[in-house]
Enzyme design. Structure first.
Site: not given
Length: 271
Positions: A2-3, A91, A110, A152
Site C-alpha cells: 500500500p502506498e 496471516h 510478510r 541534494r
DNA sequence: AGTGCGGCCTGTCCGC
DNA sequence: TGCGGACAGGCCGCAC
C-alpha cells in the site's frame, strides 16, 4: 502493497464502520509484526469508543479519548471489515472486535506492518514526528520540493520517496509521477529547475488523486476493506511495463534499479 | 547532514 | 515434481 492511495482507500472504507463504535474485544493471534503488538492492548481498548479514523502518510490513526492506535500496512498488509464470527485465515494476525458484531481484521503475510499504541499526541510519536508534508495538502508544492532538492545530490526518485521530504509516495507512484513530469528517475535532485519541480509536484498530486478515485492499485494482492480490488493498475503508464511501448512516444519503456527499487521510465520522454 | 544499503518476512514465479 | 534464487507495493537503523 500500500502506498498513500491504497491506505486512503482503506481509511474511507473502514471509517464508517469504526467511527462511534465501541471495542468489544481485541484478539492478537500473532504479535510478531515489525514491532510486537502491545500485549496490554485488549485491556487498554476494551469498552472504549472510537472517535476518529484518520491518516498520516501511510499510517492509519484510530483515535480514542485516551490515545491513538497507529496501524501501518507495510508491504503486504490489508484490513477488512467482517462479521466477528468469520473464521480467521492464515496471516490474519489481529482483530478489533466492535460492538454490533463486526470486526476489523488485519492480514499481513510478510509481517512488515505494525500496530502501535500511543497515549500522547500522535503527531509527536517518533514514527510520525519527522514525516514531511502530506502531498495533497497546501504545504506541498513545487517551490517546497525545489527548496529541498536544490542542495541534494541524490536521484530525484529517492528524494520523492523519502518520507521526511513528502509522505505517501511509494515505488509505483514515484515512477508514474516522474513519467508524467517528464523527469528521468536518476536525475540528480539539484539539477532540476524550479519550473520542473512545479510540474513534478503537480504530477505527484494528480497521480495520487486519480489513484484514490480508482480505489488504489491492485497488482497482486491489495484488497479493499470489502474484499474488492482497486482499479488504478489499468491506468499505470510505465510501472511494471518494461519492454512495452511508451503511451506518449512509442519508444520502449525500460527499467533500472535505484536505491534497490525497480524503477520504470521512458528514455525518450524523461530527461 | 546526507547517502546508501542490510535486514526484516512470506509467497510467487522462473529457470534448471 | 522439486529446488534454489530472485523479486515484491515499506522503511528503520546503521555505517560511512
Amino acid at each position: 502493497m500500500p502506498e498513500l492511495p491504497e491506505v486512503e482507500t482503506t481509511r474511507r472504507g473502514i471509517a464508517p464502520h469504526l467511527t462511534d463504535a465501541r471495542i468489544n474485544g481485541v484478539i492478537i493471534r500473532e504479535p510478531r509484526l515489525r514491532w510486537p503488538i502491545p500485549h496490554e492492548l485488549p485491556t487498554l481498548l476494551k469498552g472504549r469508543k472510537i472517535l476518529s479514523v484518520s491518516r498520516r502518510g501511510k499510517y492509519l490513526l484510530i483515535g480514542f479519548h485516551h490515545g491513538t492506535l497507529l496501524i501501518h500496512l507495510g508491504m503486504s498488509g490489508s484490513l477488512r471489515i467482517l462479521n466477528a464470527d468469520t473464521p480467521p485465515q492464515k496471516h490474519d494476525h489481529f482483530d478489533l472486535r466492535l460492538s454490533g458484531g463486526q470486526c476489523l481484521r488485519l492480514r499481513d503475510p510478510r509481517r512488515f506492518g505494525a500496530v502501535v499504541w500511543t497515549g500522547e499526541k500522535p503527531e509527536q510519536h517518533p514514527l510520525l514526528a519527522s514525516l514531511g508534508p502530506e502531498p495533497l495538502s497546501e504545504s506541498f508544492s513545487g517551490a517546497y520540493l525545489h527548496g529541498l532538492g536544490k542542495s541534494r545530490r541524490t536521484a530525484i526518485k529517492n528524494l520523492i520517496m523519502d518520507s521526511r521530504v513528502v509522505v505517501g509516495v511509494g515505488n509505483i507512484y514515484a515512477s508514474e509521477a516522474l513519467f508524467r513530469a517528464g523527469i528521468h528517475p536518476m536525475r540528480a535532485s539539484y539539477r532540476i529547475s524550479a519550473t520542473r519541480y512545479e510540474m513534478l509536484a503537480s504530477a505527484i498530486q494528480s497521480v495520487l488523486c486519480a489513484a484514490i478515485e480508482q480505489g488504489g492499485t491492485t497488482l497482486r494482492d491489495f484488497q479493499r476493506e470489502d474484499g474488492n480490488p482497486g482499479y488504478f493498475a489499468q491506468s499505470l503508464q510505465v510501472y511494471g511495463r518494461s519492454g512495452e511501448h511508451c503511451p506518449q512516444c512509442g519508444d520502449t519503456i525500460r527499467s533500472l534499479v535505484i536505491g534497490q527499487r525497480n524503477s520504470f521510465y521512458c528514455p525518450q520522454c524523461q530527461r
